[in-house]
Design a protein around this motif. Structure first.
Motif, PDB file in Angstrom:
ATOM      1  N   LEU A   1      48.515  97.993  48.120  1.00 47.86           N
ATOM      2  CA  LEU A   1      47.770  96.745  48.081  1.00 47.86           C
ATOM      3  C   LEU A   1      48.520  95.688  47.279  1.00 47.86           C
ATOM      4  O   LEU A   1      48.578  94.501  47.680  1.00 47.86           O
TER       5      LEU A   1
ATOM      6  N   VAL B   1      46.254  92.650  54.388  1.00 47.16           N
ATOM      7  CA  VAL B   1      45.847  92.714  52.976  1.00 47.16           C
ATOM      8  C   VAL B   1      44.383  93.151  52.872  1.00 47.16           C
ATOM      9  O   VAL B   1      44.002  93.998  52.028  1.00 47.16           O
ATOM     10  N   GLU B   2      43.536  92.570  53.716  1.00 48.32           N
ATOM     11  CA  GLU B   2      42.117  92.904  53.659  1.00 48.32           C
ATOM     12  C   GLU B   2      41.871  94.365  54.033  1.00 48.32           C
ATOM     13  O   GLU B   2      41.013  95.043  53.445  1.00 48.32           O
TER      14      GLU B   2
ATOM     15  N   LYS C   1      51.716  86.355  49.741  1.00 48.66           N
ATOM     16  CA  LYS C   1      52.056  85.123  49.036  1.00 48.66           C
ATOM     17  C   LYS C   1      53.358  84.524  49.579  1.00 48.66           C
ATOM     18  O   LYS C   1      53.522  83.315  49.568  1.00 48.66           O
TER      19      LYS C   1
ATOM     20  N   LYS D   1      47.039  88.017  56.698  1.00 53.69           N
ATOM     21  CA  LYS D   1      45.971  88.258  55.729  1.00 53.69           C
ATOM     22  C   LYS D   1      45.138  89.492  56.087  1.00 53.69           C
ATOM     23  O   LYS D   1      44.597  90.189  55.228  1.00 53.69           O
TER      24      LYS D   1
ATOM     25  N   GLN E   1      42.813  96.456  51.080  1.00 50.21           N
ATOM     26  CA  GLN E   1      41.791  96.315  50.033  1.00 50.21           C
ATOM     27  C   GLN E   1      40.575  97.188  50.353  1.00 50.21           C
ATOM     28  O   GLN E   1      39.992  97.830  49.468  1.00 50.21           O
TER      29      GLN E   1
ATOM     30  N   TYR F   1      51.305  94.385  49.466  1.00 50.68           N
ATOM     31  CA  TYR F   1      50.820  93.511  50.539  1.00 50.68           C
ATOM     32  C   TYR F   1      50.425  92.145  50.003  1.00 50.68           C
ATOM     33  O   TYR F   1      50.663  91.107  50.657  1.00 50.68           O
ATOM     34  N   GLN F   2      49.861  92.148  48.804  1.00 52.46           N
ATOM     35  CA  GLN F   2      49.458  90.866  48.229  1.00 52.46           C
ATOM     36  C   GLN F   2      50.709  89.996  47.934  1.00 52.46           C
ATOM     37  O   GLN F   2      50.680  88.772  48.111  1.00 52.46           O
TER      38      GLN F   2
END
Length: 402
Positions: free
Chosen positions: A144, A161-162, A152, A158, A165, A147-148
């Protein structure tokens, strides 16, 4: 007739006349003796043989004027403050019993051990699953973070990333569930050691080591009763309710004593703990519960005892023995001895009774002497002979035939 026969006849006549003279003289002498005896006896005073005309021997007691402690008598049952049926919360083989039957045990004392092997295995499995999920969580959190960083830099969508999460949150939930499973396994393992929940005396054990025990089965391993303190439960007539409630409301300690079956030995002294919340309509009685310290173990659970409840104290009461009171068509009465040593009937109005004494509300002023023994031969105006306490009891009147 020959001369010889004539002589014989004359002799017979002569003896016959002599015999008549002798008999007549003897009768005359006996008549004289009888007359003399009758004259002597007739001049003597006649002896009175009737016991009913003599003074009646009686035993008397003085009327008392003092404080009268009113006691209520009842039959009670000793009830433990707590009774616990010790049962196993898990199933397994009973490995060891650590108490003796009848032994005094304390709260928290180890009583028995159930085989913990299967429960240790279940705990190890729960801890292994938790460690596995922890490793997956660490890996998911690392992904995670990567991926974050890429998001960026606008290198990934996105959505990725979700999704990562969501995976991290899912693993966190599984770990929380694993933690609960570990705690449950530890709890089950702790149930394999059975401890005493209260201070008390252990009864007979119902299971021996080596037996398979089922969780929460109807037969307990052992029963423990708390007897320090202990209760005695009994019932009194409902007409005592008002006095008892007033005494307890005012904070007064209502004394209760427990006696053996023969009422010869006082076992313990306690006080009223509580009144029941209703009267038993079938018997018209109110249940009470008294508490006793019982440090000497004089009272035993389920024992029947005689109870004496100190209900109230009547100040300066006029009282007499209950045995002196007689009951007739005109009501209750006693025999009072006047200054001429004669019996007088005195009608009474009675109050409460206690320990063989009964309160006199009207009829006596406290200075009289009443008859306690010999009442069956008395009547109003009959002369009496007072027997001292150290003399034999008044004799029983025999029948005329005796």
């Amino acid at each position: 007739m020959s001369n010889q026969n004539i002589d014989v006849a004359k002799k017979r006549n002569s003896w016959g006349r002599k015999l008549k003279y002798i008999i007549g003289f003897s009768v005359f002498i006996w008549l004289i003796i009888g007359g003399i005896y009758w004259k002597k006896t007739s001049n003597q005073p006649k002896e009175e043989y009737s016991q009913w005309s003599k003074p009646v021997p009686v035993r008397v007691v003085p009327v008392q004027r003092s404080n009268l402690d009113v006691e209520i008598k009842a039959i009670g049952t000793v009830v433990p403050v707590h009774t616990v049926n010790v049962q196993s919360q898990v199933s397994g083989v009973l490995q060891q019993v650590y108490f003796k039957e009848g032994q005094w045990v304390e709260k928290g004392q180890l009583l028995a051990q159930i085989d913990p092997a299967s429960f240790k295995v279940a705990l190890a499995q729960a801890e292994g699953a938790r460690q596995q999920n922890l490793a997956q969580l660490n890996n998911a959190e690392t992904e995670l973070a990567r991926y974050q960083l890429l998001f960026k830099q606008d290198s990934i969508a996105k959505q990725q990333v979700e999704q990562q999460q969501a995976l991290v949150n899912q693993l966190k939930g599984q770990i929380q569930s694993n933690r609960a499973q570990v705690d449950a396994a530890k709890l089950q393992l702790s149930y394999t050691r059975i401890y005493s929940p209260i201070d008390g005396r252990a009864g007979f054990k119902q299971k021996d080591a080596g037996n398979l025990i089922q969780a929460n089965e109807s037969t307990a391993l052992v029963t423990i009763t708390q007897v320090h303190p202990v209760y005695v439960q009994f019932a009194v007539a409902e007409n005592h309710l008002t006095g008892l409630r007033e005494a307890l409301k005012s904070g007064q300690q209502v004394k209760v004593s427990a006696w053996d079956k023969a009422e010869q030995q006082q076992l313990a002294v306690g006080q009223v703990q509580a009144l029941d919340n209703q009267i038993d309509v079938s018997t018209g009685t109110l249940k009470l519960k008294a508490v006793f310290d019982n440090r000497d173990d004089s009272l035993f659970p389920n024992q029947f005892v005689n109870v004496r409840l100190s209900a109230q104290t009547i100040q300066n009461a006029v009282s007499i023995p209950s045995d002196a009171v007689q009951h007739g068509a005109k009501g209750t009465y006693v025999y009072v001895i006047n200054k001429d040593h004669k019996a007088e009937i005195r009608s009474l109005k009675l109050g409460l009774s206690s320990n063989g004494q009964i309160e006199v509300l009207a009829g006596l002023n406290g200075t009289e002497k009443v008859v306690l023994e010999g009442i069956d031969r008395l009547s109003d105006g009959k002369e009496v002979q007072i027997i001292a306490d150290d003399q034999p009891h008044p004799p029983v009147m025999e029948s005329a035939a005796g």
